[in-house]
Design an enzyme around this catalytic site. Structure first.
Site, PDB file in Angstrom:
ATOM      1  N   TYR A   1      19.727 -34.499 -38.202  1.00  0.00           N
ATOM      2  CA  TYR A   1      19.350 -33.319 -38.832  1.00  0.00           C
ATOM      3  C   TYR A   1      20.054 -32.082 -38.039  1.00  0.00           C
ATOM      4  O   TYR A   1      19.528 -31.976 -37.077  1.00  0.00           O
ATOM      5  CB  TYR A   1      17.918 -33.206 -39.029  1.00  0.00           C
ATOM      6  CG  TYR A   1      17.548 -31.793 -39.690  1.00  0.00           C
ATOM      7  CD1 TYR A   1      17.369 -31.954 -40.997  1.00  0.00           C
ATOM      8  CD2 TYR A   1      17.513 -30.519 -39.135  1.00  0.00           C
ATOM      9  CE1 TYR A   1      16.819 -30.873 -41.773  1.00  0.00           C
ATOM     10  CE2 TYR A   1      17.057 -29.587 -39.852  1.00  0.00           C
ATOM     11  CZ  TYR A   1      17.088 -29.710 -41.322  1.00  0.00           C
ATOM     12  OH  TYR A   1      16.715 -28.529 -41.851  1.00  0.00           O
TER      13      TYR A   1
ATOM     14  N   PHE B   1      14.210 -20.903 -45.505  1.00  0.00           N
ATOM     15  CA  PHE B   1      14.951 -21.653 -44.542  1.00  0.00           C
ATOM     16  C   PHE B   1      15.609 -22.873 -44.961  1.00  0.00           C
ATOM     17  O   PHE B   1      16.433 -22.707 -45.899  1.00  0.00           O
ATOM     18  CB  PHE B   1      13.788 -22.000 -43.430  1.00  0.00           C
ATOM     19  CG  PHE B   1      13.501 -20.684 -42.726  1.00  0.00           C
ATOM     20  CD1 PHE B   1      14.456 -20.159 -41.746  1.00  0.00           C
ATOM     21  CD2 PHE B   1      12.185 -20.241 -42.705  1.00  0.00           C
ATOM     22  CE1 PHE B   1      14.084 -18.836 -41.227  1.00  0.00           C
ATOM     23  CE2 PHE B   1      12.043 -19.105 -42.131  1.00  0.00           C
ATOM     24  CZ  PHE B   1      12.792 -18.373 -41.142  1.00  0.00           C
ATOM     25  N   SER B   2      15.105 -24.192 -44.546  1.00  0.00           N
ATOM     26  CA  SER B   2      16.257 -25.272 -45.122  1.00  0.00           C
ATOM     27  C   SER B   2      16.251 -25.757 -46.112  1.00  0.00           C
ATOM     28  O   SER B   2      16.775 -26.569 -46.796  1.00  0.00           O
ATOM     29  CB  SER B   2      16.008 -26.400 -43.861  1.00  0.00           C
ATOM     30  OG  SER B   2      16.636 -25.947 -42.578  1.00  0.00           O
ATOM     31  N   ILE B   3      15.243 -25.189 -47.026  1.00  0.00           N
ATOM     32  CA  ILE B   3      15.282 -25.524 -48.417  1.00  0.00           C
ATOM     33  C   ILE B   3      16.671 -25.029 -49.038  1.00  0.00           C
ATOM     34  O   ILE B   3      17.062 -25.518 -50.239  1.00  0.00           O
ATOM     35  CB  ILE B   3      14.195 -25.103 -49.099  1.00  0.00           C
ATOM     36  CG1 ILE B   3      12.920 -25.762 -48.542  1.00  0.00           C
ATOM     37  CG2 ILE B   3      14.090 -25.429 -50.760  1.00  0.00           C
ATOM     38  CD1 ILE B   3      11.578 -25.287 -49.112  1.00  0.00           C
TER      39      ILE B   3
ATOM     40  N   LYS C   1      19.280 -25.634 -48.005  1.00  0.00           N
ATOM     41  CA  LYS C   1      20.166 -26.865 -47.992  1.00  0.00           C
ATOM     42  C   LYS C   1      20.097 -27.446 -49.184  1.00  0.00           C
ATOM     43  O   LYS C   1      21.193 -27.915 -49.795  1.00  0.00           O
ATOM     44  CB  LYS C   1      19.914 -27.511 -46.618  1.00  0.00           C
ATOM     45  CG  LYS C   1      20.148 -26.988 -45.350  1.00  0.00           C
ATOM     46  CD  LYS C   1      19.527 -28.148 -44.393  1.00  0.00           C
ATOM     47  CE  LYS C   1      19.774 -27.479 -42.817  1.00  0.00           C
ATOM     48  NZ  LYS C   1      19.030 -26.517 -42.510  1.00  0.00           N
TER      49      LYS C   1
END
Length: 392
Positions: free
Chosen positions: A217, A113-115, A117
């Protein structure tokens, strides 16, 4: 009636119960998070090759007591309570051990997921070091058609640091929200295919507040970063991941990233990798951008990302300051403000890449938590990761 299939015994449900409409819901996420490519269009990026060493047990450490929630419990009990699928711990660059839930195989990929990013911002740092990308440039230098959107007067730095004054809410569970439309544009929800990810991003508008003042965020910023890097480099994100990061890093297993109807990479949350390889990225950051004796990214970018850069004031104005009261956010990574100097990448449903420089520890935690966001549990996980760093 026949008996349970091997799949049902392992996961507790039949494969045909996992749908595009429920793949992020419990219990179906236990399988879906390891098999995103069967549900969402994805493209792979090759590793350098070589065999991964077998799983190392955490042994007696699992029976040690921690108290992230206030009451003492064993490390293994906390891993199960926090719906952990896999845990890999490194100390001084060496794998200390792995822990795997019964439904997670060693060497299996898992969505981070947002890792994603944080990984994408690593690419930004590499390209900046090669003179291909300017983080201070206006977004429109690379994407002229962004002129009429919220990004029309924003800089790449605003995108990197989540300080775009973007009129958008991360309403994960609201099916009628703009976020649900965003999910459809990424092909993560039913009903997609009529609007591409970039087309959606270019419709977003800004708030009245100037850019750069408040940490907000907003995942679309990180998908926009992926487009910026493609425009700056002339290469697809999957190629950049392979050539600039994955193979130089010495990753052992192929990774994958979700894409939309036009093949645009879901850099905000679509990457899937193994726990060991995720930990290798954390170790590279701990080593100041070095891996296997070679420089992967500029040391100055890593230092700026993990310790020197970012606005504490902008972070304090945001809604996540409770998690790291002394923290900052820079280049898609969180600076905790802890005495350990820890920094991390975080993803919904319990994905964590935690780097503790003082104790030379890197922890990769992959999970299938039922809720995308659980503030109380996040706080407990931070306490747990700091405690585990001191124990290994």
């Amino acid at each position: 009636m026949g008996g349970q299939t091997a799949f049902e015994k392992r996961y507790g449900f039949a494969r045909d119960k996992v749908l595009l409409s429920n793949w992020r819901e419990s219990p179906f996420n236990r399988w879906a998070f390891q098999n995103v490519g069967e549900l969402v269009p994805s493209t792979s990026f090759a590793a350098s090759g070589g065999n991964e060493a077998p799983a190392e047990t955490l042994g007696g450490l699992l029976g040690e007591k921690v108290a992230p929630g206030g009451e003492p419990e064993t490390i293994e009990a906390f891993l199960r309570r926090s719906c952990t699928d896999a845990l890999t711990v490194m100390k001084g660059g060496k794998v200390v051990g792995d822990w795997l839930a019964p439904h997670m195989g060693f060497g299996q990929r898992h969505i981070i997921f947002s890792i994603s990013k944080s990984f994408t911002a690593v690419l930004a740092g590499i390209l900046e070091g090669e003179g291909m990308f300017d983080p201070e440039a206006p977004v429109t230098q690379y994407i002229p058609e962004a002129k009429g959107s919220a990004y029309g007067d924003a800089s790449c730095r605003h995108v990197l640091d989540m300080t775009v004054s973007l009129d958008f809410e991360e309403a994960y569970l609201d099916p009628e929200s703009a976020f649900a439309r965003y999910r459809r544009a990424t092909l993560w929800n039913p009903g997609g295919g009529s609007e591409s990810l970039l087309a959606f991003l270019l419709t977003l508008q800004r708030l009245a507040e100037p850019h750069g003042q408040t940490f907000r965020y907003r995942s679309p910023n990180s998908d926009m970063l992926g487009v910026l890097l493609e425009r700056a480099s002339g290469q697809r994100v999957s190629n950049l991941l392979r050539e600039k990061l994955w193979q130089p890093l010495g990753a052992a297993s192929e990774g994958a990233i979700a894409v939309d109807m036009e093949g645009t990479a879901r850099t905000a949350g679509g990457i899937s990798v193994t726990p060991r390889d995720m930990a290798r990225v954390g170790e590279m950051m701990r080593q100041g951008g070095m891996a296997n004796g070679r420089r992967i990214m500029p040391e100055a970018w890593v230092r700026d990302t993990t310790a020197a850069g970012g606005s504490h004031e902008a972070w304090q104005r945001g809604t996540m300051a409770f998690l790291f009261p002394k923290g900052r956010y820079r280049n898609k990574w969180y600076q905790t403000g802890h005495e350990s100097g820890a920094f991390c990448g975080i993803g919904i449903h319990g994905q964590w890449l935690y780097v503790n420089p003082r104790d030379e520890v890197v922890i990769a935690k992959m999970s299938s938590q039922p809720l995308p966001v659980n503030d109380q549990l996040d706080g407990e996980i931070v306490t747990f990761l700091e405690a585990l760093s001191r124990m290994v």
